[in-house]
Design a protein around this motif. Structure first.
Motif, PDB file in Angstrom:
ATOM      1  N   GLU A  13      53.679  22.493 -67.766  1.00 34.18           N
ATOM      2  CA  GLU A  13      55.071  22.837 -67.502  1.00 34.18           C
ATOM      3  C   GLU A  13      55.523  22.389 -66.119  1.00 34.18           C
ATOM      4  O   GLU A  13      56.709  22.296 -65.843  1.00 34.18           O
ATOM      5  CB  GLU A  13      55.268  24.362 -67.629  1.00 34.18           C
ATOM      6  N   LEU A  14      54.562  22.096 -65.218  1.00 37.17           N
ATOM      7  CA  LEU A  14      54.917  21.635 -63.882  1.00 37.17           C
ATOM      8  C   LEU A  14      55.129  20.128 -63.837  1.00 37.17           C
ATOM      9  O   LEU A  14      55.633  19.597 -62.859  1.00 37.17           O
ATOM     10  CB  LEU A  14      53.829  22.023 -62.874  1.00 37.17           C
ATOM     11  N   PHE A 224      60.302  24.207 -50.473  1.00 38.44           N
ATOM     12  CA  PHE A 224      61.271  24.178 -51.565  1.00 38.44           C
ATOM     13  C   PHE A 224      61.814  22.765 -51.788  1.00 38.44           C
ATOM     14  O   PHE A 224      62.021  22.345 -52.921  1.00 38.44           O
ATOM     15  CB  PHE A 224      62.426  25.136 -51.286  1.00 38.44           C
ATOM     16  N   SER A 225      62.053  22.027 -50.727  1.00 41.29           N
ATOM     17  CA  SER A 225      62.682  20.714 -50.855  1.00 41.29           C
ATOM     18  C   SER A 225      61.725  19.642 -51.349  1.00 41.29           C
ATOM     19  O   SER A 225      62.150  18.654 -51.940  1.00 41.29           O
ATOM     20  CB  SER A 225      63.288  20.291 -49.515  1.00 41.29           C
ATOM     21  N   LEU A 226      60.430  19.816 -51.120  1.00 40.83           N
ATOM     22  CA  LEU A 226      59.458  18.780 -51.440  1.00 40.83           C
ATOM     23  C   LEU A 226      58.725  18.993 -52.760  1.00 40.83           C
ATOM     24  O   LEU A 226      58.377  18.034 -53.439  1.00 40.83           O
ATOM     25  CB  LEU A 226      58.409  18.691 -50.329  1.00 40.83           C
ATOM     26  N   SER A 227      58.488  20.222 -53.141  1.00 41.92           N
ATOM     27  CA  SER A 227      57.434  20.539 -54.106  1.00 41.92           C
ATOM     28  C   SER A 227      57.838  20.468 -55.566  1.00 41.92           C
ATOM     29  O   SER A 227      58.979  20.740 -55.937  1.00 41.92           O
ATOM     30  CB  SER A 227      56.895  21.952 -53.835  1.00 41.92           C
ATOM     31  N   ALA A 242      53.990  28.725 -58.487  1.00 38.90           N
ATOM     32  CA  ALA A 242      55.225  28.577 -59.254  1.00 38.90           C
ATOM     33  C   ALA A 242      55.963  27.319 -58.833  1.00 38.90           C
ATOM     34  O   ALA A 242      55.662  26.714 -57.804  1.00 38.90           O
ATOM     35  CB  ALA A 242      56.122  29.799 -59.039  1.00 38.90           C
ATOM     36  N   THR A 243      56.942  26.939 -59.641  1.00 39.10           N
ATOM     37  CA  THR A 243      57.872  25.896 -59.238  1.00 39.10           C
ATOM     38  C   THR A 243      58.817  26.493 -58.195  1.00 39.10           C
ATOM     39  O   THR A 243      58.948  27.725 -58.094  1.00 39.10           O
ATOM     40  CB  THR A 243      58.692  25.389 -60.431  1.00 39.10           C
ATOM     41  N   PRO A 244      59.507  25.663 -57.402  1.00 35.64           N
ATOM     42  CA  PRO A 244      60.461  26.211 -56.429  1.00 35.64           C
ATOM     43  C   PRO A 244      61.523  27.107 -57.072  1.00 35.64           C
ATOM     44  O   PRO A 244      61.865  28.158 -56.524  1.00 35.64           O
ATOM     45  CB  PRO A 244      61.082  24.959 -55.813  1.00 35.64           C
TER      46      PRO A 244
END
Length: 398
Positions: A13-14, A224-227, A242-244
């Motif tokens: 899912e990522l 948050f901006s990169l991941s 988790a996702t951001p």
């Protein structure tokens, strides 16, 4: 105890549309299995298990001393694992040297050779590996062109700006064609404007190469901006992966809710929970001297100590303490507390309003668009009612 190796596909899912389809040709996923790191009697990392998908940009996020750099160095092979195993792809690398892992590390201080030219700095690793001169020339030329610094090839690092030095350090790491690139606080030495610009360049290069990037940072906005994937660490443990978007909207613990932003947190005890149509529970939390608050999540047993959090941009303020028609329903603006405005800070587009909860003296934060605040007629020292819905209130079981 037998530790199972990572599967070929982890956390699919990522692997979102942000990651290019060709990543599998070079990149490799990383997996930690029950990894512990001790320094004498001190445990820096305790029994962590983690899967980082191939081609993902993963940030290890947390405060100083939480173990994120130690985890990165164990993946790279610069720190020995006390217990557990490290995998890169389907290969166990726990006891392999850094040179045998096909990874590269970009350090916080860049570690460029001051007496060597940019070209020789980038070429150095290839030369140590015995790569032929013609191939070295081709690969160094290509990577300098990619990072936009071909014109600096004959200069010394001292003749470059901070951002240029950072890109040279990145080029030196990438020229070796690693499967995984690790970055230890790579932007910390840059000023704020350059940090923002270099974040964009890092993400662009990561996508272009399709490599797995693992970065250590304590900077929430940077993560948050990169991941694609954020791993929040606390005292040698993983609090949440988790996702951001998931992390922003659904923090899993009080620590995460506090660390990632200005969430307002209320602690209390679970009174009851009712299953909702969306697969979660509507939970009633009794907060001492405040009263009943409603939130959404997966319930714990009645009487359990827990908390709930609400983002400051999801609340509303009004001078009236009278409840409106919809406030009696837990699904509407059921949550309401009385507070006093103690400060107003205009930060540009957003205005930050600090308050003190009347019942307990707990500080709270409210955020609103500056244009909306300027027409609200609210001001410091006013007594207001704060309202928010159960849907916007996240249950924190621990």
């Amino acid at each position: 105890m037998t530790i199972s190796p990572p599967s070929v596909v982890t956390h699919p899912e990522l692997l979102s549309s942000q990651i290019p389809s060709e990543v599998g040709s070079v990149a490799a996923g990383v997996a930690l299995r029950s990894v512990t790191k001790k320094y004498g009697d001190f445990t820096a990392i305790e029994n962590i298990t983690l899967d980082i998908p191939s081609g993902a940009y993963c940030c290890l996020l947390g405060p100083s001393g939480c173990g994120k750099t130690t985890a990165l160095r164990m993946i790279a092979g610069h720190e020995e694992v006390t217990a557990g195993d490290v995998y890169i792809g389907d290969r166990k690398v726990t006891h392999l040297s850094p040179a045998q892992r096909n990874t590269a590390m970009m350090f916080q201080n860049y570690a460029l050779f001051p007496h060597k030219t940019v070209w020789k700095n980038v070429e150095f690793g290839l030369k140590m590996k015995g790569v032929a001169k013609a191939e070295r020339k081709q690969r160094v030329g290509e990577i300098l062109e990619l990072v936009g610094l071909s014109h600096t090839a004959s200069r010394k690092p001292s003749m470059l700006s901070g951002g240029q030095q950072q890109r040279i350090a990145l080029a030196r790491a990438l020229v070796n064609r690693p499967q995984v690139l690790m970055l230890d606080e790579p932007l910390s030495a840059l000023d704020e404007n350059l940090r923002v610009r270099m974040r964009g360049e890092l993400r662009k290069i990561q996508k272009q190469f399709g490599l797995t990037f693992i970065q250590v940072t304590h900077h929430v906005e940077e993560a948050f901006s990169l991941s694609d994937q954020i791993v929040v660490m606390n005292h040698g443990h993983i609090d949440q992966v988790a996702t951001p978007t998931e992390l922003f909207s659904q923090p899993a613990s009080q620590f995460v809710a506090k660390f990632i932003g200005d969430n307002n947190i209320f602690t209390g005890k679970v009174v009851q929970s009712v299953p909702d149509d969306d697969g979660t529970d509507l939970i009633e939390l009794e907060v001492e001297t405040v009263g009943t608050l409603f939130c959404k999540g997966i319930a714990t047993p009645k009487g359990s100590e827990a908390a709930c959090s609400v983002r400051p941009d999801l609340m509303s303020l009004s001078l009236s303490s009278e409840l409106t028609a919809g406030d009696s329903s837990p699904s509407a603006n059921a949550n309401h507390v009385t507070a006093r405005i103690t400060g107003v800070e205009l930060t540009g587009y957003v205005t930050r309003v600090t308050l003190v909860l009347e019942a307990t003296g707990q500080p709270l934060l409210y955020k609103v668009r500056t244009t909306d605040w300027m027409t609200s007629q609210l001001q410091e020292e006013q007594r207001v009612t704060i309202r928010w819905s159960a849907q916007d209130c996240v249950f924190l079981p621990y």
